[in-house]
Design an enzyme around this catalytic site. Structure first.
Site, short mmCIF file in Angstrom:
data_model
loop_
_atom_site.label_atom_id
_atom_site.label_comp_id
_atom_site.label_asym_id
_atom_site.label_seq_id
_atom_site.Cartn_x
_atom_site.Cartn_y
_atom_site.Cartn_z
N ARG A 126 0.85 -1.20 0.00
CA ARG A 126 0.00 0.00 0.00
C ARG A 126 0.88 1.24 0.00
NH1 ARG A 126 -4.01 -0.28 4.78
NH2 ARG A 126 -5.07 -1.85 3.52
N ARG A 150 -1.92 6.47 9.73
CA ARG A 150 -1.75 6.06 8.33
C ARG A 150 -2.60 6.92 7.40
NH1 ARG A 150 -4.68 0.53 7.95
NH2 ARG A 150 -3.29 -0.22 9.56
N LYS A 197 -4.23 0.95 14.76
CA LYS A 197 -4.21 1.91 13.66
C LYS A 197 -4.91 3.21 14.07
CE LYS A 197 -6.59 -1.09 11.07
NZ LYS A 197 -7.43 -1.72 10.04
N LYS A 236 -6.50 6.83 12.26
CA LYS A 236 -6.83 7.41 10.95
C LYS A 236 -7.26 8.87 11.06
CE LYS A 236 -8.04 2.95 9.03
NZ LYS A 236 -9.04 2.09 8.37
N CYS A 251 -15.19 -3.40 -0.92
CA CYS A 251 -13.82 -3.66 -0.49
C CYS A 251 -13.21 -4.74 -1.37
CB CYS A 251 -13.80 -4.08 0.97
SG CYS A 251 -14.40 -5.76 1.20
N CYS A 275 -7.72 -10.91 0.29
CA CYS A 275 -7.85 -10.53 1.69
C CYS A 275 -7.97 -11.77 2.58
CB CYS A 275 -9.07 -9.63 1.90
SG CYS A 275 -9.25 -9.22 3.65
N CYS A 286 -16.49 -8.79 4.95
CA CYS A 286 -16.53 -9.24 6.35
C CYS A 286 -16.95 -8.04 7.20
CB CYS A 286 -15.18 -9.80 6.79
SG CYS A 286 -13.97 -8.54 7.25
N CYS A 306 -14.28 -2.28 5.54
CA CYS A 306 -13.32 -1.46 4.80
C CYS A 306 -13.98 -0.57 3.75
CB CYS A 306 -12.26 -2.34 4.15
SG CYS A 306 -11.29 -3.26 5.34
FE1 SRM Z 1 -9.33 -2.26 5.81
C1 SRM Z 1 -7.99 -4.87 7.41
C2 SRM Z 1 -8.33 -3.53 2.90
C3 SRM Z 1 -10.00 0.70 4.37
C4 SRM Z 1 -11.24 -1.35 8.50
N1 SRM Z 1 -8.28 -3.90 5.27
C5 SRM Z 1 -7.77 -4.85 6.15
C6 SRM Z 1 -6.87 -5.82 5.38
C7 SRM Z 1 -5.48 -5.28 5.44
C8 SRM Z 1 -6.95 -7.29 5.81
C9 SRM Z 1 -5.96 -7.79 6.81
O1 SRM Z 1 -5.80 -7.17 7.89
O2 SRM Z 1 -5.36 -8.83 6.54
C10 SRM Z 1 -7.47 -5.68 3.96
C11 SRM Z 1 -6.54 -6.00 2.78
C12 SRM Z 1 -7.35 -6.56 1.63
C13 SRM Z 1 -6.59 -6.65 0.35
O3 SRM Z 1 -6.40 -7.78 -0.15
O4 SRM Z 1 -6.22 -5.63 -0.20
C14 SRM Z 1 -8.05 -4.29 4.03
N2 SRM Z 1 -9.09 -1.52 4.01
C15 SRM Z 1 -8.75 -2.24 2.91
C16 SRM Z 1 -8.93 -1.44 1.64
C17 SRM Z 1 -7.92 -1.77 0.55
C18 SRM Z 1 -10.37 -1.64 1.15
C19 SRM Z 1 -10.65 -1.18 -0.24
O5 SRM Z 1 -11.24 -1.96 -0.97
O6 SRM Z 1 -10.32 -0.06 -0.62
C20 SRM Z 1 -8.83 -0.01 2.24
C21 SRM Z 1 -7.42 0.49 2.30
C22 SRM Z 1 -7.39 1.87 2.85
C23 SRM Z 1 -6.05 2.54 2.81
O7 SRM Z 1 -5.66 2.95 1.71
O8 SRM Z 1 -5.42 2.69 3.86
C24 SRM Z 1 -9.34 -0.27 3.66
N3 SRM Z 1 -10.35 -0.59 6.39
C25 SRM Z 1 -10.59 0.48 5.60
C26 SRM Z 1 -11.59 1.32 6.19
C27 SRM Z 1 -12.17 2.59 5.59
C28 SRM Z 1 -11.46 3.83 6.07
O9 SRM Z 1 -10.47 3.76 6.80
O10 SRM Z 1 -11.92 4.91 5.71
C29 SRM Z 1 -11.96 0.70 7.38
C30 SRM Z 1 -13.07 1.18 8.34
C31 SRM Z 1 -12.68 2.35 9.16
C32 SRM Z 1 -12.01 1.90 10.41
O11 SRM Z 1 -10.80 1.71 10.41
O12 SRM Z 1 -12.71 1.69 11.41
C33 SRM Z 1 -11.16 -0.50 7.50
N4 SRM Z 1 -9.54 -2.98 7.72
C34 SRM Z 1 -10.42 -2.51 8.64
C35 SRM Z 1 -10.38 -3.37 9.79
C36 SRM Z 1 -11.21 -3.22 11.09
C37 SRM Z 1 -10.53 -2.32 12.04
C38 SRM Z 1 -11.21 -2.28 13.38
O13 SRM Z 1 -11.14 -1.27 14.04
O14 SRM Z 1 -11.80 -3.28 13.80
C39 SRM Z 1 -9.44 -4.40 9.50
C40 SRM Z 1 -9.03 -5.56 10.39
C41 SRM Z 1 -8.06 -5.15 11.45
O15 SRM Z 1 -7.50 -4.08 11.46
O16 SRM Z 1 -7.86 -6.00 12.34
C42 SRM Z 1 -8.95 -4.12 8.17
FE1 SF4 Z 2 -11.03 -7.81 3.82
FE2 SF4 Z 2 -13.08 -7.54 5.44
FE3 SF4 Z 2 -11.67 -5.41 4.73
FE4 SF4 Z 2 -13.20 -6.54 2.97
S1 SF4 Z 2 -13.93 -5.59 4.86
S2 SF4 Z 2 -11.06 -5.93 2.62
S3 SF4 Z 2 -13.08 -8.67 3.50
S4 SF4 Z 2 -10.94 -7.07 5.94
#
Ligand code: SRM
Ligand code: SF4
Length: 572
Positions: A89, A158, A221, A223, A437, A443, A482, A486
């Site tokens: 990323r 980040r 994390k 944000k 997402c 993922c 899930c 995201c």
């Molecule tokens: Fe996310 C984890 C993809 C935005 C909440 N996210 C992940 C991971 C890295 C899976 C992992 O931990 O193994 C995913 C990688 C998938 C892949 O194959 O690429 C993933 N998140 C993404 C992206 C690529 C989704 C997309 O389709 O665009 C976004 C990348 C953003 C970036 O450029 O930094 C992405 N993730 C978000 C957002 C939206 C936002 O931040 O505006 C959220 C919700 C907001 C938040 O953080 O509460 C988000 N991602 C999560 C979470 C849940 C965090 C939590 O507080 O519980 C996880 C899981 C974790 O962190 O344990 C996660």
């Molecule tokens: Fe992966 Fe769940 Fe985030 Fe989708 S919402 S990219 S399935 S961690």
């Protein structure tokens, strides 16, 4: 603008070990994120990074180890190790890059990233399908155009976001520059990244290696995002720390500050929940960095370091109380917040087609379905990058703006897009307002399809909308594979979060500009049941809505869902 950093960044911040859970202790002994990554990269026996600790540490360097889940079962049958590969990323504050950077990203994606790039919901690029041997070439290639992946993931601040469309506000350039400054200010200072990825020598420094973060970084994390009303494209209420720009006749005056937003939740775990950020006051523009420091200090020092499920800032706030947290931030900042100023958001979507700003520059927003830049799109956009003299801007809705185009360059850009993509503007309003997402196959946390499924589901939703005369309604639809959310699903008017292959929870009632959480109306449902439920409620919307009434608002007024009046909800 003067830099008014009020927080003492020099003290030693190592945490007492008895306060630390396993991941915290791992960070503590990681030698400021070095671990054994450099030696693990040399291991030829496996396509993975052999140390589990290094896999976690690499996230701080913007890298996730993954495996191709489509191949998992077959490889297991063949007694082969999983098809390991990496996601990288990029750090791209505010989502802006130059044509030269675009061309380098394109070149690296073709050479090492499966001939695809992904625009994320936080305005940056992800490479997928990168093999271990390609990690250094990609990161060094990015470095050639002054791009990096520092802190794109991990327990740090980040991806600082910023409203991307320059046409909505005359303060746009000022706020975008501030977002970039905040991003530069909050990234980790360890030299580990330079040593591991660029091969720099380790040199002894004077003073602490990580003056703000200490050895254990943030509990989780963190944000940050900047929104410019009337656009809430970055979903400021989903940020741990959000700044809402307030302008006056004299110029940019400052920012309303919101804290404690977050989407992630875990099924069957009511102690985890999505939460909208709370508005706590106003800071003048010159206090923004001091404010960011103070807020991050409070979360750094009081966030849960034992239970990662409850370590986000939203839980710290709810556990300690908003008033207490606000007072603590003010204490660190050295000044109280002023009363929040009035502002108004109208949408969290993008505006498409050509738009022109008063400086005479043109901006062309393109719909990129799920942010996926396929090889065909890469081909077209490489041609655009070769003639373009402005910037590329990634939107938080996974779309792309070819920005700052000079009048004389417009015909060439139109011609390229018309040749490669005659239908690039043809997407329906519901498709333009949809986000999914990544989910499968990369993922590791996905429970169901998202990016690969949403387009097909939208075909069917479009049919329902057309049957009800609603084809022109810009309803927000968001899908996540899930409950982590995201795609920021819990603020969409219609949302689906994956539970199992082909099974989703359905949510309704979010606010059109991201101002209200939605509520679950169906659990673990398959496509026929989801479409039946949507057909019924969209049919009612078509018949019973009031003039100008948004779909999310209607579902509440009509009693389809009970309004979520707080900033959070427990799944009931
Ligand atoms: Fe996310 C984890 C993809 C935005 C909440 N996210 C992940 C991971 C890295 C899976 C992992 O931990 O193994 C995913 C990688 C998938 C892949 O194959 O690429 C993933 N998140 C993404 C992206 C690529 C989704 C997309 O389709 O665009 C976004 C990348 C953003 C970036 O450029 O930094 C992405 N993730 C978000 C957002 C939206 C936002 O931040 O505006 C959220 C919700 C907001 C938040 O953080 O509460 C988000 N991602 C999560 C979470 C849940 C965090 C939590 O507080 O519980 C996880 C899981 C974790 O962190 O344990 C996660
Ligand atoms: Fe992966 Fe769940 Fe985030 Fe989708 S919402 S990219 S399935 S961690």
């Amino acid at each position: 603008m003067t830099d008014a950093t009020a927080v003492d960044r020099s003290r030693d911040l190592s945490q007492p070990l008895d306060r630390l859970g396993p991941d915290e202790r791992m960070k503590d002994r990681s030698d400021y994120l070095r671990g054994t990554i450099a030696t693990g990269l040399l291991d030829r026996i496996t396509g993975a990074v052999p140390s589990a600790d290094d896999v976690k540490l690499m996230k701080f360097h913007g890298i996730y180890q993954q495996d191709d889940r489509d191949l998992r079962d077959e490889r297991r049958r063949q007694k082969l190790e999983p098809a390991y590969q990496f996601m990288i990323r990029v750090r791209l504050p505010g989502g802006v890059c130059t044509p030269a950077q675009w061309l380098k990203l394109d070149e690296l994606a073709r050479a090492h990233g499966g001939e695809t790039l992904r625009i994320t919901t936080r305005q940056t690029f992800q490479f997928h399908w990168v093999l271990k041997d390609s990690l250094r070439p990609v990161i060094q290639g990015l470095h050639e155009t002054l791009l990096d992946t520092v802190a794109a993931c991990g327990d740090d601040s980040r991806g600082v976001m910023c409203t991307v469309d320059p046409q909505g506000s005359r303060f746009h350039a000022e706020v975008a520059a501030l977002a970039k400054r905040v991003s530069d200010h909050v990234i980790p200072k360890t030299r580990a990244y330079h040593e591991i990825w660029y091969g720099s020598e380790r040199v002894a420094g004077s003073g602490p290696e990580e003056p703000f973060y200490g050895r254990t970084y943030m509990p989780r994390k963190f944000k940050i995002g900047f929104a410019l009303p009337p656009s809430n494209d970055i979903d400021v209420y989903a940020q741990d720390l959000g700044f809402i720009a307030i302008g006056g006749s004299e110029g940019l005056e400052g920012f309303n500050v919101v804290i404690g937003g977050g989407m992630g939740r875990t099924d069957q775990a009511p102690e985890t929940y999505p939460r909208l950020a709370s508005l706590i006051g106003f800071v003048p523009a010159e206090r923004v960095i001091a404010c960011a420091d103070a807020v991050m200090t409070v979360q750094r020092d009081y966030g849960d370091r034992k239970d990662r499920q409850r370590a986000r800032f939203k839980y710290t706030i709810d556990d300690k109380g908003l008033d207490w947290i606000k007072a603590e931030i003010e204490r660190h900042m050295g000044t109280p917040f002023a009363a929040a100023r009035a502002f108004r958001f109208t949408s969290n979507g993008d505006s498409f087609g050509w738009n022109t700003t008063p400086d005479g520059r043109h901006h062309r927003t393109l719909v990129i379905e799920s942010g996926r830049l396929t090889l065909a799109l890469l081909d077209a956009l490489r041609d655009v990058a070769r003639v373009h003299r402005g910037t590329f801007r990634l939107t938080a809705n996974q779309n792309l703006i070819v920005a700052g185009v000079r009048t004389e360059d417009r015909p060439a850009i139109d011609a390229i897009l018309a040749e490669h993509f005659p239908e690039i503007d043809a997407a329906s309003p519901v498709r333009r307002n949809a986000i999914s997402c990544v989910a499968l196959p990369t993922c590791g946390l996905a429970m169901a399809e998202s990016e690969r499924y949403l387009p097909r589901l939208l075909d069917k939703i479009e049919t329902i909308l057309a049957a009800n005369g609603l084809s022109d309604e810009p309803i927000t639809v968001r899908m996540s594979g899930c409950p982590n959310g995201c795609s920021r699903p819990y603020i969409a008017e219609i949302a689906l979060t994956g539970r199992a292959p082909g099974k989703y929870n359905l949510y309704l009632g979010g606010g059109f500009h991201g101002e209200r959480l939605n509520r679950m109306v169906m659990e673990n449902a398959g496509e026929p049941a989801i479409l039946e439920a949507l057909a019924e409620v969209l049919g009612r919307y078509a018949r019973e809505r009031q003039p100008g009434e948004r779909f999310g608002d209607f579902t509440i007024r009509a009693g389809v869902v009970r309004e979520v009046t707080e900033g959070r909800f427990f799944n009931d």
